[in-house]
Enzyme design. Structure first.
Site, mmCIF file in Angstrom:
data_model
loop_
_atom_site.group_PDB
_atom_site.id
_atom_site.type_symbol
_atom_site.label_atom_id
_atom_site.label_comp_id
_atom_site.label_asym_id
_atom_site.label_seq_id
_atom_site.Cartn_x
_atom_site.Cartn_y
_atom_site.Cartn_z
ATOM 1 C CE LYS A 186 -3.166 2.718 3.121
ATOM 2 N NZ LYS A 186 -3.933 2.476 4.112
ATOM 3 C CD GLU A 231 -5.812 8.765 10.551
ATOM 4 O OE1 GLU A 231 -6.056 9.143 9.438
ATOM 5 O OE2 GLU A 231 -5.130 7.786 10.528
ATOM 6 C CD GLU A 275 -7.309 2.357 1.348
ATOM 7 O OE1 GLU A 275 -8.078 2.056 0.327
ATOM 8 O OE2 GLU A 275 -7.463 3.587 1.407
ATOM 9 C CD GLU A 410 -10.541 8.104 -1.021
ATOM 10 O OE1 GLU A 410 -10.920 6.907 -1.473
ATOM 11 O OE2 GLU A 410 -9.787 8.120 -0.235
HETATM 12 C C1 LIG Z 1 -4.503 10.864 3.087
HETATM 13 C C2 LIG Z 1 -5.827 11.288 3.481
HETATM 14 O O1 LIG Z 1 -6.588 10.579 4.234
HETATM 15 C C3 LIG Z 1 -6.168 9.507 4.997
HETATM 16 C C4 LIG Z 1 -7.263 9.329 6.016
HETATM 17 C C5 LIG Z 1 -8.463 8.695 5.996
HETATM 18 C C6 LIG Z 1 -8.746 7.916 4.849
HETATM 19 C C7 LIG Z 1 -7.781 7.682 3.781
HETATM 20 C C8 LIG Z 1 -8.214 7.015 2.857
HETATM 21 O O2 LIG Z 1 -9.418 6.370 2.764
HETATM 22 O O3 LIG Z 1 -7.330 6.619 1.598
HETATM 23 C C9 LIG Z 1 -6.395 8.179 4.223
HETATM 24 O O4 LIG Z 1 -5.665 7.052 4.490
HETATM 25 C C10 LIG Z 1 -5.912 12.489 3.090
HETATM 26 O O5 LIG Z 1 -7.307 13.150 3.843
HETATM 27 O O6 LIG Z 1 -5.283 13.284 2.374
#
Ligand SMILES: C=C(O[C@H]1C=CC=C(C(=O)O)[C@@H]1O)C(=O)O
Length: 426
Positions: A186, A231, A275, A410
């Site tokens: 990943k 987070e 993930e 996203e």
């Molecule tokens: C890297 C980011 O989110 C991280 C945190 C939550 C979900 C994430 C995802 O689903 O990819 C990422 O790991 C960002 O918001 O720039």
């Protein structure tokens, strides 16, 4: 690395504040406001009684190098040893408090700890004022100024980031190929975007919009990094550590049924659960040597925000004696929610694939007090604000099943947090 001169002697005084009515952001002057807010609570500060700029490491340094964290701890301890502290409140966030931001990569500049001249805090129905002076007896007993009203941001011009959307999707596709070839499992790839206003951006306006729209997030402003991250890298209270790991994302639905469908899809998605698992595993592995007990739920729950929904795992631990908050930050950063698996391979891939330096994006941002209490978020859903310019960041976790177009979409959902903070009401 900067060589510390003899630290200044600081005289610190915390007193209870009786006026609970004013919002924390309304206390702030417009210049370089410092903030860490969850809804109506948190701490805000201004002025610089001490500033510890932490240098960057030379190119070629291992991507997981932790020198900036140990340097921060050493220099902060120097300040504390010299300080005279009169704390009439004695809660988390009182006494000698430093706000901090650390660059994502050890070779990037911008890591700093700042001890404000004035701090106002509020938590659990208590409010307090901390003032920091270089002279004994020079501490005001009340708030030393009346803040001006925050200014609207004004018209904003957008320009594309370091990579075009197509170039970024090509980087995602290449990363997927490398993952499928077994090079790594990943990597989190991010992009940037630029906004330019017609006059200096009033960070207080952004803070107020962010904390109202994202009341469950940590709204922050430290050394130019401004955002509302969901987070929590870690919270340390006494020997207790809490962390909220997020990875795996869907947008919010247009209506309740659509929203539920997207949530169910997310919870059932093997790709997203995998993930997420990697992010939780990276936390568990990093925390194990520092903790006497650890409690990590087996499966993720759902965290819904105004713009997106995430898979979320809240972990708890009891830290071993002598483990400080900065020790834990150094061990936990970067989790696989912002780096990848294995960490080193992912960090090298990120440095080559994104066509940009992340600066403080995806690095730890937060505060710590002299008693060892501390909160550090991961700087997501944020921008670096410098005068009239803002550089926004957003990324997503790439695994073997990732599709470039949905990863790009996203990042657009994640950019919305700062895009709307910069444009709401103007
Ligand atoms: C890297 C980011 O989110 C991280 C945190 C939550 C979900 C994430 C995802 O689903 O990819 C990422 O790991 C960002 O918001 O720039």
């Amino acid at each position: 690395m900067n060589v510390a001169l003899s630290p200044p002697k600081l005289f610190v005084r915390t007193v209870p504040l009786r006026d609970h009515t004013a919002g924390l952001v309304s206390r702030l002057p417009d210049e370089t406001p410092l903030a860490w807010l969850t809804g109506d609570e948190g701490i805000v500060g201004w002025g610089e009684a001490a500033r510890l700029d932490l240098g960057s490491e030379p190119e070629g340094t291992a991507p997981t190098d932790t020198t900036r964290f140990s340097e921060a701890a050493r220099r902060l301890n120097g300040l504390r040893e010299h300080a005279e502290i009169a704390d009439e409140v004695g809660a988390a966030g009182t006494g000698l408090v430093a706000f901090g931001t650390f660059a994502f990569a050890p070779t990037s500049p911008g890591s700093a700890l700042i001890v404000p001249r004035v701090l106002v805090g509020r938590r659990g129905g208590r409010s307090w004022l901390t003032t920091v002076s270089d002279e004994p007896g020079a501490l005001p007993g009340g708030l030393p100024h009346t803040a001006s009203a925050p200014r609207p941001v004004g018209p904003v011009t957008w320009t594309r980031g370091s990579l075009t959307g197509d170039a970024w999707m090509a980087a995602v596709a290449d990363t997927v190929t490398r993952i499928r070839a077994g090079e790594l499992e990943k990597a989190v790839l991010a992009r940037d975007a630029f906004a330019e206003a017609d006059s200096p951006i009033d960070v207080r306006t952004l803070l107020e919009r962010l904390r109202l729209r994202f009341p469950s997030c940590f709204t922050f402003s430290v050394n130019g990094m401004v955002g509302a991250t969901p987070e929590l890298l870690l919270r340390r209270e006494g020997d207790r550590l809490t962390s909220l790991v997020l990875a795996g994302t869907r947008p919010r639905g247009e209506d309740p049924d659509g929203d539920r469908r997207l949530a169910d899809q997310l919870l059932a998605s093997a790709k997203d659960v995998d993930e997420h698992r990697m992010a939780v595993d990276s936390l568990r592995t990093a925390l194990a040597p520092l903790a006497e007990e650890m409690e990590v739920p087996r499966s993720p729950s759902l965290l819904q925000l105004a713009n997106v929904q995430h898979l979320a795992t809240r972990a708890h631990a009891r830290l071993s004696p002598g483990v400080s908050a900065l020790d834990a930050v150094a061990a936990l950063h970067p989790t696989a929610a912002v780096g990848g698996t294995p960490t080193d391979t992912a960090m090298r891939l990120i440095a080559g694939a994104e066509g940009m330096d992340r600066g403080g994006y995806a690095g730890p941002v937060g505060w710590l007090d002299g008693a060892g209490n501390s909160e550090w978020g991961i700087a997501l859903r944020c921008a670096h604000v410098d005068g009239a310019r803002a550089r926004l960041f957003a990324g997503g976790g790439i695994v073997a099943q990732s599709e470039p177009a949905s990863e790009l979409a996203e990042t657009e959902s994640k950019f919305r947090v700062m895009r709307e903070a910069l444009t709401d009401g103007s």
